[in-house]
Design an enzyme around this catalytic site. Structure first.
Site, PDB file in Angstrom:
ATOM      1  N   HIS A  31     143.408  27.910  44.838  1.00 42.93           N
ATOM      2  CA  HIS A  31     142.874  28.970  45.711  1.00 42.93           C
ATOM      3  C   HIS A  31     141.374  29.105  45.437  1.00 42.93           C
ATOM      4  O   HIS A  31     140.909  30.049  44.807  1.00 42.93           O
ATOM      5  CB  HIS A  31     143.623  30.280  45.431  1.00 42.93           C
ATOM      6  N   ASP A  60     145.763  31.694  52.518  1.00 40.25           N
ATOM      7  CA  ASP A  60     144.981  30.549  53.015  1.00 40.25           C
ATOM      8  C   ASP A  60     145.666  29.906  54.224  1.00 40.25           C
ATOM      9  O   ASP A  60     145.002  29.455  55.162  1.00 40.25           O
ATOM     10  CB  ASP A  60     144.788  29.518  51.894  1.00 40.25           C
ATOM     11  N   ARG A  92     144.990  31.952  57.257  1.00 35.76           N
ATOM     12  CA  ARG A  92     143.620  31.678  57.738  1.00 35.76           C
ATOM     13  C   ARG A  92     143.563  30.312  58.440  1.00 35.76           C
ATOM     14  O   ARG A  92     142.840  30.134  59.422  1.00 35.76           O
ATOM     15  CB  ARG A  92     142.646  31.740  56.558  1.00 35.76           C
ATOM     16  N   ARG A 123     135.043  32.385  43.211  1.00 36.90           N
ATOM     17  CA  ARG A 123     136.132  33.123  42.548  1.00 36.90           C
ATOM     18  C   ARG A 123     136.121  32.844  41.044  1.00 36.90           C
ATOM     19  O   ARG A 123     136.453  33.710  40.244  1.00 36.90           O
ATOM     20  CB  ARG A 123     137.477  32.708  43.151  1.00 36.90           C
TER      21      ARG A 123
HETATM   22  N1  LIG Z   1     144.582  35.849  45.582  1.00 38.08           N
HETATM   23  C1  LIG Z   1     144.012  36.189  46.719  1.00 38.08           C
HETATM   24  O1  LIG Z   1     144.292  35.602  47.771  1.00 38.08           O
HETATM   25  C2  LIG Z   1     143.019  37.329  46.749  1.00 38.08           C
HETATM   26  C3  LIG Z   1     142.560  37.847  47.978  1.00 38.08           C
HETATM   27  C4  LIG Z   1     141.658  38.913  47.952  1.00 38.08           C
HETATM   28  C5  LIG Z   1     141.219  39.435  46.733  1.00 38.08           C
HETATM   29  N2  LIG Z   1     141.675  38.892  45.586  1.00 38.08           N
HETATM   30  C6  LIG Z   1     141.261  39.415  44.258  1.00 38.08           C
HETATM   31  O2  LIG Z   1     141.966  40.644  44.046  1.00 38.08           O
HETATM   32  C7  LIG Z   1     141.191  41.435  43.123  1.00 38.08           C
HETATM   33  C8  LIG Z   1     141.040  42.856  43.694  1.00 38.08           C
HETATM   34  O3  LIG Z   1     140.210  42.843  44.828  1.00 38.08           O
HETATM   35  P1  LIG Z   1     139.866  44.223  45.587  1.00 38.08           P
HETATM   36  O4  LIG Z   1     139.044  43.863  46.756  1.00 38.08           O
HETATM   37  O5  LIG Z   1     141.097  45.029  45.752  1.00 38.08           O
HETATM   38  O6  LIG Z   1     138.930  44.927  44.478  1.00 38.08           O
HETATM   39  P2  LIG Z   1     138.678  46.502  44.318  1.00 38.08           P
HETATM   40  O7  LIG Z   1     137.458  46.641  43.446  1.00 38.08           O
HETATM   41  O8  LIG Z   1     138.691  47.179  45.628  1.00 38.08           O
HETATM   42  O9  LIG Z   1     139.961  47.014  43.506  1.00 38.08           O
HETATM   43  C9  LIG Z   1     140.229  46.616  42.191  1.00 38.08           C
HETATM   44  C10 LIG Z   1     140.844  47.827  41.480  1.00 38.08           C
HETATM   45  O10 LIG Z   1     141.262  47.414  40.172  1.00 38.08           O
HETATM   46  C11 LIG Z   1     141.091  48.531  39.335  1.00 38.08           C
HETATM   47  N3  LIG Z   1     141.118  48.128  37.930  1.00 38.08           N
HETATM   48  C12 LIG Z   1     140.152  47.491  37.212  1.00 38.08           C
HETATM   49  N4  LIG Z   1     140.570  47.304  35.945  1.00 38.08           N
HETATM   50  C13 LIG Z   1     141.818  47.809  35.861  1.00 38.08           C
HETATM   51  C14 LIG Z   1     142.775  47.908  34.815  1.00 38.08           C
HETATM   52  N5  LIG Z   1     142.521  47.427  33.593  1.00 38.08           N
HETATM   53  N6  LIG Z   1     143.945  48.501  35.094  1.00 38.08           N
HETATM   54  C15 LIG Z   1     144.220  48.985  36.310  1.00 38.08           C
HETATM   55  N7  LIG Z   1     143.360  48.930  37.361  1.00 38.08           N
HETATM   56  C16 LIG Z   1     142.170  48.344  37.118  1.00 38.08           C
HETATM   57  C17 LIG Z   1     139.752  49.123  39.771  1.00 38.08           C
HETATM   58  O11 LIG Z   1     139.602  50.458  39.311  1.00 38.08           O
HETATM   59  C18 LIG Z   1     139.858  48.987  41.276  1.00 38.08           C
HETATM   60  O12 LIG Z   1     140.355  50.145  41.879  1.00 38.08           O
HETATM   61  C19 LIG Z   1     139.880  40.692  42.924  1.00 38.08           C
HETATM   62  O13 LIG Z   1     139.919  39.939  41.731  1.00 38.08           O
HETATM   63  C20 LIG Z   1     139.810  39.774  44.129  1.00 38.08           C
HETATM   64  O14 LIG Z   1     138.995  38.641  43.898  1.00 38.08           O
HETATM   65  C21 LIG Z   1     142.561  37.854  45.563  1.00 38.08           C
END
Ligand SMILES: NC(=O)c1ccc[n+]([C@@H]2O[C@H](COP(=O)([O-])OP(=O)(O)OC[C@H]3O[C@@H](n4cnc5c(N)ncnc54)[C@H](O)[C@@H]3O)[C@@H](O)[C@H]2O)c1
Length: 308
Positions: free
Chosen positions: A175, A148, A151, A88
């Protein structure tokens, strides 16, 4: 109750869907930078309303923050997810810029909002949201521990050959694959410590499987998971929107709690209408204390890469 979700990708759309299905918010605004994408996801989700029986109105916006004005809660999921083999922390280069812009746009249009940060590396992005927006600390919440912990409970139930509803447990700390601290000393099956049922070796395996929970799915899916992350975010949103006073481990800015300061990391908190209403101090075993201290060092190292 108006909720904005920035990023209409896998996690953002899943989170909007769970919020709508639980039917507690009047409005969800999905916002994405990709032209038409959020509008398309919103329309598709609205066409499930009569099938799933919800009245939440979901709308989409291509980067127009005026549509998000006066949101009670804003969720940031925008940014790139990891690919198989990535940590990450490796996402910081691109995601820090996105989270900085998005958080300041959101607060400009919703100065009283509560912010939930999901984008990775989440603890560092939560810290960045503090530095960028200046919102009071109880109004910025990082989501990681709720996922987490879900899970962890899944892996505990598997090891115990028990239904998940029999199991309780919590994961605190950063995380990240190394930083998570599954609290096996407090985990229970129907209020009986799991150590009564599982050997130390089996519990260690549960801990390891929990910590690489995200990486395991990323390897299987080719990208990061979305159902459980979306459900976990919707749980936090509901706890705030419905003033539930529920306890979740969340990333929050610490000021001496658990002996840690000037970083955001996962600890148990009470969530209600004011956001983080209390940080809960849980007694930890010596091993858990040491693991949490090491986890905090890891988060601080990643925070050191930020440019303000
Ligand atoms: N905290 C957690 O537990 C957790 C869990 C899963 C994923 N995540 C994180 O969440 C994030 C999103 O994951 P995902 O699988 O949905 O990715 P994804 O690629 O499916 O979606 C991300 C979206 O963000 C949009 N985006 C990018 N820049 C942008 C901006 N400046 N303004 C508005 N929208 C914008 C993209 O166009 C895309 O549609 C990742 O960083 C991932 O690592 C965190």
């Amino acid at each position: 109750m108006k909720v904005t979700v920035v990023g209409a990708g896998a996690v953002g759309a899943s989170c909007a869907e769970y919020i709508a299905i639980k039917n507690f918010a009047s409005e969800v605004v999905l916002l994405d930078i990709k032209e038409g994408y959020a509008e398309g996801k919103a329309m598709d989700l609205m066409q499930t309303a009569s099938l799933n029986g919800f009245d939440t109105k979901i709308t989409g916006s291509t980067n127009d923050y005026s549509k998000t004005a006066n949101s009670d809660i804003c969720v940031i999921t925008s940014g790139i997810p990891r690919k198989p083999g990535m940590t990450r922390e490796e996402l910081i280069g691109i995601n820090a810029g996105i989270v900085k812009t998005v958080s300041s746009n959101l607060v400009e249009h919703s100065p009283n909002t509560i912010l939930i940060v999901v984008s990775n590396p989440m603890d560092t992005m939560t810290y960045l949201a503090h530095k960028t927006t200046g919102l009071p600390k109880h109004k910025i919440i990082g989501m990681g521990g709720a996922l987490d912990s879900a899970r962890f409970k899944y892996r505990l139930a598997e090891a115990l050959e028990a239904p998940i509803s029999d199991v309780d447990g919590m994961v605190i700390g950063g995380h990240s694959d190394k930083g998570m601290v599954p609290l096996t000393s407090h985990a229970t099956r129907n209020s009986i410590k799991v150590s009564e049922f599982l050997s130390e070796e089996r519990l260690d395996q549960v801990k390891e499987d929990t910590k690489v929970g995200g990486a395991t799915l990323t390897k299987l899916l080719g990208t990061s998971a979305w159902y459980a992350p979306g459900a976990a975010v919707s749980g936090l949103v509901q706890a705030i929107a419905c003033d539930q006073k529920k306890m979740f481990p969340c990333s929050t800015l610490l000021d001496g709690e658990y002996g840690l300061s000037d970083l955001c990391i996962g600890v148990p908190v009470i969530l209600g209408k004011n956001g983080i209403e209390k940080i809960v101090n849980v007694p930890l075993s010596d091993a858990e204390k040491q693991h949490l201290a090491e986890s905090a060092e890891g988060v601080k190292k990643t925070n050191g890469l930020l440019e303000f």
